[in-house]
Design an enzyme around this catalytic site. Sequence first.
Site, PDB file in Angstrom:
ATOM      1  N   ARG A 155     -13.291  -8.259   2.570  1.00  0.00           N
ATOM      2  CA  ARG A 155     -11.897  -7.973   2.205  1.00  0.00           C
ATOM      3  C   ARG A 155     -11.007  -9.172   2.546  1.00  0.00           C
ATOM      4  O   ARG A 155     -10.090  -9.520   1.792  1.00  0.00           O
ATOM      5  CB  ARG A 155     -11.395  -6.716   2.940  1.00  0.00           C
ATOM      6  CG  ARG A 155     -12.057  -5.422   2.494  1.00  0.00           C
ATOM      7  CD  ARG A 155     -11.661  -5.049   1.081  1.00  0.00           C
ATOM      8  NE  ARG A 155     -10.217  -4.968   0.935  1.00  0.00           N
ATOM      9  CZ  ARG A 155      -9.449  -3.945   1.341  1.00  0.00           C
ATOM     10  NH1 ARG A 155     -10.021  -2.878   1.885  1.00  0.00           N
ATOM     11  NH2 ARG A 155      -8.139  -3.966   1.175  1.00  0.00           N
TER      12      ARG A 155
ATOM     13  N   GLN B 239     -10.211  -3.835  -2.932  1.00  0.00           N
ATOM     14  CA  GLN B 239     -11.449  -3.261  -2.409  1.00  0.00           C
ATOM     15  C   GLN B 239     -12.617  -3.525  -3.360  1.00  0.00           C
ATOM     16  O   GLN B 239     -13.651  -4.066  -2.960  1.00  0.00           O
ATOM     17  CB  GLN B 239     -11.268  -1.745  -2.219  1.00  0.00           C
ATOM     18  CG  GLN B 239     -12.496  -1.043  -1.694  1.00  0.00           C
ATOM     19  CD  GLN B 239     -12.779  -1.423  -0.254  1.00  0.00           C
ATOM     20  OE1 GLN B 239     -11.920  -1.313   0.589  1.00  0.00           O
ATOM     21  NE2 GLN B 239     -13.991  -1.881   0.019  1.00  0.00           N
TER      22      GLN B 239
ATOM     23  N   ASP C  32     -17.346   7.208  -0.747  1.00  0.00           N
ATOM     24  CA  ASP C  32     -16.040   7.083  -0.086  1.00  0.00           C
ATOM     25  C   ASP C  32     -15.696   8.467   0.466  1.00  0.00           C
ATOM     26  O   ASP C  32     -16.330   9.477   0.098  1.00  0.00           O
ATOM     27  CB  ASP C  32     -14.993   6.625  -1.126  1.00  0.00           C
ATOM     28  CG  ASP C  32     -13.611   6.393  -0.525  1.00  0.00           C
ATOM     29  OD1 ASP C  32     -13.480   6.302   0.707  1.00  0.00           O
ATOM     30  OD2 ASP C  32     -12.635   6.308  -1.310  1.00  0.00           O
TER      31      ASP C  32
ATOM     32  N   HIS D 264      -7.549   0.874  -6.122  1.00  0.00           N
ATOM     33  CA  HIS D 264      -7.686   0.033  -4.919  1.00  0.00           C
ATOM     34  C   HIS D 264      -8.371  -1.275  -5.359  1.00  0.00           C
ATOM     35  O   HIS D 264      -9.552  -1.504  -5.074  1.00  0.00           O
ATOM     36  CB  HIS D 264      -8.527   0.789  -3.880  1.00  0.00           C
ATOM     37  CG  HIS D 264      -8.444   0.243  -2.498  1.00  0.00           C
ATOM     38  ND1 HIS D 264      -7.655  -0.831  -2.135  1.00  0.00           N
ATOM     39  CD2 HIS D 264      -9.089   0.618  -1.346  1.00  0.00           C
ATOM     40  CE1 HIS D 264      -7.798  -1.084  -0.853  1.00  0.00           C
ATOM     41  NE2 HIS D 264      -8.656  -0.220  -0.355  1.00  0.00           N
TER      42      HIS D 264
ATOM     43  N   CYS E 247     -16.370   1.887   1.353  1.00  0.00           N
ATOM     44  CA  CYS E 247     -15.176   1.060   1.584  1.00  0.00           C
ATOM     45  C   CYS E 247     -14.653   1.201   3.012  1.00  0.00           C
ATOM     46  O   CYS E 247     -13.938   0.330   3.492  1.00  0.00           O
ATOM     47  CB  CYS E 247     -14.101   1.403   0.569  1.00  0.00           C
ATOM     48  SG  CYS E 247     -13.676   3.146   0.534  1.00  0.00           S
TER      49      CYS E 247
ATOM     50  N   ARG F   8       0.879  -1.177   0.000  1.00  0.00           N
ATOM     51  CA  ARG F   8       0.000   0.000   0.000  1.00  0.00           C
ATOM     52  C   ARG F   8       0.910   1.217   0.000  1.00  0.00           C
ATOM     53  O   ARG F   8       1.723   1.398   0.909  1.00  0.00           O
ATOM     54  CB  ARG F   8      -0.903   0.020   1.230  1.00  0.00           C
ATOM     55  CG  ARG F   8      -1.466   1.412   1.487  1.00  0.00           C
ATOM     56  CD  ARG F   8      -2.524   1.460   2.527  1.00  0.00           C
ATOM     57  NE  ARG F   8      -3.731   0.799   2.066  1.00  0.00           N
ATOM     58  CZ  ARG F   8      -4.955   1.054   2.553  1.00  0.00           C
ATOM     59  NH1 ARG F   8      -5.120   1.966   3.488  1.00  0.00           N
ATOM     60  NH2 ARG F   8      -6.002   0.410   2.099  1.00  0.00           N
TER      61      ARG F   8
HETATM   62  N1  NVA Z   1     -10.048   6.743  -1.129  1.00  0.00           N
HETATM   63  C1  NVA Z   1      -9.715   6.255   0.182  1.00  0.00           C
HETATM   64  C2  NVA Z   1      -9.975   4.802   0.282  1.00  0.00           C
HETATM   65  C3  NVA Z   1      -9.669   4.220   1.632  1.00  0.00           C
HETATM   66  C4  NVA Z   1      -9.914   2.766   1.681  1.00  0.00           C
HETATM   67  C5  NVA Z   1      -8.271   6.564   0.505  1.00  0.00           C
HETATM   68  O1  NVA Z   1      -7.418   6.436  -0.387  1.00  0.00           O
HETATM   69  O2  NVA Z   1      -7.999   6.928   1.638  1.00  0.00           O
HETATM   70  N1   CP Z   2     -11.072   0.072   2.965  1.00  0.00           N
HETATM   71  C1   CP Z   2      -9.756   0.091   3.315  1.00  0.00           C
HETATM   72  O1   CP Z   2      -8.866  -0.193   2.506  1.00  0.00           O
HETATM   73  O2   CP Z   2      -9.538   0.409   4.608  1.00  0.00           O
HETATM   74  P1   CP Z   2      -8.112   0.753   5.256  1.00  0.00           P
HETATM   75  O3   CP Z   2      -7.661   2.022   4.622  1.00  0.00           O
HETATM   76  O4   CP Z   2      -8.377   0.866   6.716  1.00  0.00           O
HETATM   77  O5   CP Z   2      -7.184  -0.381   4.909  1.00  0.00           O
END
Ligand code: NVA
Ligand code: CP
Length: 303
Positions: free
Chosen positions: A287, A130, A219, A127, A259, A100
């Site tokens: 997930r 997700q 989101d 993502h 998400c 990540r």
């Molecule tokens: N768009 C959000 C998704 C988190 C799972 C982010 O990147 O923080």
């Molecule tokens: N939905 C998701 O990816 O959550 P986190 O950012 O907590 O991993």
Amino acid sequence: MPRSLTQITDLTAAEVSRVFDLCAQMKSRKIAPRPLEGKSVACIFTKESLRTRVSFDVGVFELGGHPMYITDREIKLGERESVADAARVLSRYVGMIVIRTFKQSDVDGLAKYASVPVVNGLTDLVHPCQVLGDYFTMLEHLKPSDRYKIAYVGDGNNVTNSWLNLAALIPLDLRIGTAADTHPDPDIIGRAKANPDSKITITDSPDEAVAEADVVYTDVWASTGYKHLAEEKAAKLQEYQLNSALLKKAAPHAIVLHCLPAERGREITDEVMDGPQSVVFDQAENRLHIQKAIMTFLLEQMD
Ligand code: NVA
Ligand code: CP
């Protein structure tokens, strides 16, 4: 070269189906494969995470492997040494890399130079885990359909881009309700529009996006690493808040997805998030199952 999941479009439509089959079998505990037995997985996180971090940790363990949580403090990917060299070295120790991070090019670079599969656990661009999990959640909660109507309202971000990537592979009627300057990635929109079986609508009208939708998705307005933009984004996206009035415009059977993490009272109200149409915690659970399926699928491809 091993197969990786850098974006959903690394898979074919048939492979997405295979991943869903594996996911259903894992979730029902009909199968309990251990393809990671005796192997470690490098889980590199340069952004915060709850769901992705914990579900990969648990998922790797349940597949027989040893998850190793690594932050940028230790490895400084692309700074202490090149991404290519880090990929080559990690491949000598571990059976898989989960990452990540901010830059999609770092994930692509790891996948290019690693001799083990690389799984994208979120970048600024996409993502994939997700949205694969989200589609699986829809299949569990909705009646079968040749083409679901999915309304995404809010910021055109990494999650939106992954919905578009899925629409490039399988038929979706995807309506994105967002402001003029918060659109998703134009190249990814182009690839989704190239699928004649999908219908892609980008509109500044939240009502148009949500009309008769089977799924209403939102989101956060400011993504991880970009919280300094929260007020600016809120000013642009206020009318896209997922609240009861907007949800009423969807089909009566519509489910609500997010998400998570949610910023309650901003992009989604408590009433909707805690309401009867919300399946956000089933979505979060999935997930774990989808990532076990993805890891198993990628390791199958190594045989
Ligand atoms: N768009 C959000 C998704 C988190 C799972 C982010 O990147 O923080
Ligand atoms: N939905 C998701 O990816 O959550 P986190 O950012 O907590 O991993």
